[in-house]
Scaffold this motif. Structure first.
Motif, short mmCIF file in Angstrom:
data_model
loop_
_atom_site.label_atom_id
_atom_site.label_comp_id
_atom_site.label_asym_id
_atom_site.label_seq_id
_atom_site.Cartn_x
_atom_site.Cartn_y
_atom_site.Cartn_z
N ARG A 64 22.70 34.98 42.45
CA ARG A 64 21.74 35.02 43.56
C ARG A 64 20.77 36.17 43.30
O ARG A 64 21.12 37.34 43.43
CB ARG A 64 22.49 35.22 44.88
N LEU A 65 19.55 35.83 42.91
CA LEU A 65 18.55 36.84 42.56
C LEU A 65 17.94 37.45 43.82
O LEU A 65 17.92 36.82 44.88
CB LEU A 65 17.45 36.21 41.71
N ASP A 66 17.45 38.68 43.69
CA ASP A 66 16.77 39.33 44.81
C ASP A 66 15.62 40.16 44.26
O ASP A 66 15.47 40.30 43.04
CB ASP A 66 17.75 40.17 45.64
N PRO A 67 14.75 40.70 45.14
CA PRO A 67 13.54 41.40 44.65
C PRO A 67 13.82 42.58 43.74
O PRO A 67 12.94 43.00 43.00
CB PRO A 67 12.86 41.85 45.96
N ARG A 68 15.04 43.12 43.77
CA ARG A 68 15.33 44.26 42.91
C ARG A 68 15.65 43.85 41.48
O ARG A 68 15.90 44.69 40.62
CB ARG A 68 16.49 45.07 43.51
#
Length: 723
Positions: A64-68
């Motif tokens: 699950r990718l995120d902005p960081r």
């Protein structure tokens, strides 16, 4: 860099409709490299992928990718960590720092390293799901890495890319090879039979065919609107259902009103207050909520929300952490901004930041900025500057700074200084100088002398990065008397002065600065003295190298390498590896020099360094490649170095890189091209007073002129090289 387990947890789905027509598309994954699932918010992208892979007899790695994750090294670390956790149960990334971007045209090693991990670790049919890819796809190097990866994936390895926007990667080759499956927004839209099954089989609601037809026309099959309408129908009679349908509009602009009427307002006040505040968190931890929101029953509220299926999902296997559906989060963010006065909302962000800072400075920085607490944001940036660098969060830091209003940044010298650091790391010294000059003017107004001097020293460093060696040295000398000898700024200034004097051939001055710095450093506390000596001796080792004392330089560099590794001062390593590599080449120890140089490039990529220091490491590697007869590889490294030097127009670096390239051309029996390169190199550094480099170029030109049987011009070159 520690990566949380929750990042690799597939979403746990409630009762869902198995969509057979879409499952058939996904089940054809064998022989495919990639499946793209692309649609706007609320179309059921993640639900489809999760349902499909759970029904297939295939190993799944979910990320699950995120902005960081927008920095390449962080992105690649997530991929490798996901594979290791899935297949070995172990993950060593929490013991290592793992940061951002490399220029993939010249440095595909990050991807190739990951592909080697796949070859060693993954021996059976496996799919890797990259959820929320749209959060990272603005970074061009990540897209380039993905393209390279897709070209070389093992046949039994497949990717599923979930994104709200079309991924900006080139897919024509995969299409022509029939190795791509594309699932679009139109595919994900519910058909008439699927809407009927959704309401009758999953929720056992009394909806007629006429109702289904009307829903299909009004919603266009958009999953989110169907789910929300289901909440509106709960407990309704046929007559009430028809009334609901009359007022129902399935477009995106009506979703928030449906969330308001059918989910939010049906909850008690206590739950509504909690939902709005918890919506600010990326992952919801009941104990954390109790502390920050000053309550005692966060776990109970979350339990009730789970029981009522209020668009909340577990974020880990133990169901101790939770996440809200993104549509609910968006709604809650808007609701919170309407319900809470700005000062209270800012205070809430600040409490979250203060509570989370000991565990996650990146999340803390985000909340300090959202809470308009720019002083604490500046403190976090200043205190953890190296951590941002080492953990590859430079791109993330840049995005955070972009959120601060321009008027705030332009009037805050410390924020301008932080921006200058970003430009410097990214190899843009001219932009860095402009920010530093503005910061200096603001510090001058407040008579902050120490900060003014710090700006001037950093401007000098940027001059060097642009190839203005003489100007950099002059500026450092001018401010030296104003620097507090016990400050870090003094050590930085002296480190540069020792180095710059050596570059300009002023070896006596370099020796003098080394002695002066040593006398001052002797009074430092033990740890500070050790760090300061490492910095000073790094420059002194370069003086030994450039003056021809290769053996002493080698011995000092190898000693420094051990010290710096013990200190974990990774920002110093690129120069030390460069010098170890360059001195090894000068001593004919090409295999050793090559290994040192490769480690230098790896550390540059690890700490996200793209300024001229990385260019010099490429030059050193090329010198050793030439000694080993690997001329094509030498050219690759020289081109990489030239690309780095060209960005800030670093003439000194360009001249040295082209001199090495001339040596390759000589070996390839291309003397005319080699001569042209030397003449061009002499031209671009004319007037810059880098006499050592000028002498090297003139000597090389003389050698070519002698081959041309032109002794008079060769003698002129040799005479010029003596001056």
């Amino acid at each position: 860099m520690e990566i949380l387990n929750s990042k690799f947890q597939p979403p746990q789905l409630p009762a869902i409709l198995h969509r057979e027509r879409l499952f058939r598309k996904v089940s054809a994954i064998s022989g495919k490299a990639l499946i793209t699932v692309t649609a706007g918010a609320g179309y059921g992208k993640t639900t489809l992928a999760r349902d499909a892979v759970s029904r297939l007899d295939i190993k799944t790695v979910w990320i699950r990718l995120d902005p960081r994750d927008t920095d390449l090294m962080v992105f690649m670390a997530c991929l490798e960590s996901g594979i290791r956790r899935a297949f070995t149960g172990l993950d060593d990334h929490h013991q290592k720092s793992s940061p951002e971007q490399s220029i993939l045209k010249h440095n595909p090693r990050l991807v190739l390293k990951f592909l080697r991990t796949l070859e060693k670790t993954v021996q059976k049919e496996t799919v890797m799901v990259l959820d929320d890819y749209h959060l990272v796809q603005e970074n061009k190097t990540i897209n380039e890495a993905l393209e390279l990866m897709l070209l070389h994936l093992p046949a039994h390895m497949h990717l599923i890319l979930i994104s709200r926007r079309e991924p900006p990667i080139r897919l024509s080759r995969l299409r022509s090879m029939n190795r791509l499956i594309e699932i679009s927004e139109a595919d994900l839209s519910f058909t008439f039979p699927e809407i009927k099954d959704f309401f009758s089989k999953i929720f056992n609601l009394p909806v007629t065919d006429d109702h289904i037809l009307e829903l299909h026309e009004k919603t266009g099959g958009w999953a989110a609107s169907l789910v929300l309408f289901r909440y509106a129908l709960k407990g309704k009679t046929q007559g009430e259902i028809e009334t609901c349908l009359l007022g129902f509009k399935g477009s995106h602009r009506f979703i928030f009103s449906y969330l308001e009427e059918n989910i939010f307002e049906t909850q008690p006040l206590e739950t509504r207050e909690f939902m709005m505040k918890a919506g600010l968190l990326s992952v919801i931890d009941p104990e954390f909520c109790n502390r920050v929101f000053q309550i005692t029953n966060a776990g109970i509220i979350l339990g009730r929300m789970m029981e009522d299926h209020l668009l909340i999902f577990p974020a880990n296997e133990n169901q101790t952490l939770f996440i809200f559906h993104h549509l609910l989060k968006d709604y809650l963010a808007e609701k919170l901004s309407l319900e809470y006065p700005v000062p209270e909302l800012n205070a809430l962000h600040q409490r979250i930041a203060q509570e989370i800072e000991p565990d996650d400075i990146f999340e803390a920085l985000f909340h300090y900025i959202e809470g308009r607490d720019y002083d604490d944001a500046i403190r976090v940036i200043e205190t953890h500057e190296l951590k941002f660098l080492l953990e590859g969060k430079i791109h993330f830091l840049g995005k955070c700074l972009e959120k601060i209003p321009g008027t705030v940044v332009e009037n805050n010298p410390k924020l301008l200084f932080a921006q200058a650091k970003l430009f410097s790391y990214y190899g843009s010294p001219r932009e860095a100088v402009l920010k530093l000059q503005t910061a200096y003017s603001l510090f001058k107004k407040t008579q902050s002398n120490e900060d003014m001097v710090k700006c001037l020293v950093d401007i000098g460093a940027q001059y060097y990065g642009s190839g203005y060696v003489k100007e950099a040295k002059l500026l450092m000398e001018q401010v030296l008397s104003e620097v507090n000898p016990s400050s870090a700024t003094y050590i930085v200034a002296m480190t540069y002065l020792i180095f710059l004097a050596a570059v300009l051939g002023e070896f006596d001055a370099s020796e003098k600065y080394t002695r002066e710095a040593g006398e001052v450093i002797a009074e430092y506390p033990d740890f500070e003295r050790c760090v300061a000596l490492a910095l000073i001796n790094t420059s002194y080792a370069y003086k030994l190298y450039i003056s021809g004392d290769f053996e002493k330089s080698r011995a000092l560099n190898e000693k420094l390498l051990k010290t710096v590794l013990d200190l974990k001062a990774e920002s110093v390593l690129p120069l030390i590896y460069y010098q170890c590599s360059a001195t090894s080449a000068a001593l004919g120890r090409f295999e050793t020099g090559y290994d040192y140089g490769k480690k230098g490039i790896e550390i540059c990529e690890k700490i996200n360094l793209r300024d001229s220091k990385k260019g010099w490491v490429h030059i050193a590697v090329s010198q050793n490649c030439m000694g080993l007869g690997r001329f094509e590889e030498a050219i690759d490294h020289l081109n990489a170095g030239i690309e780095i030097f060209e960005m800030p127009c670093n003439r000194w670096g360009l001249a040295n890189a082209r001199h090495c390239l001339h040596q390759v051309l000589v070996e390839q029996k291309k003397p005319d091209q080699a001569k042209e390169l030397l003449l061009n190199s002499l031209d671009i550094i004319d007037g810059y007073d880098v006499i050592i480099t000028e002498g090297i170029l003139e000597n090389s030109l003389a050698a070519l002129l002698i081959q041309e049987k032109n002794p008079e011009e060769a003698m002129d070159c040799l005479n010029r090289s003596r001056h």
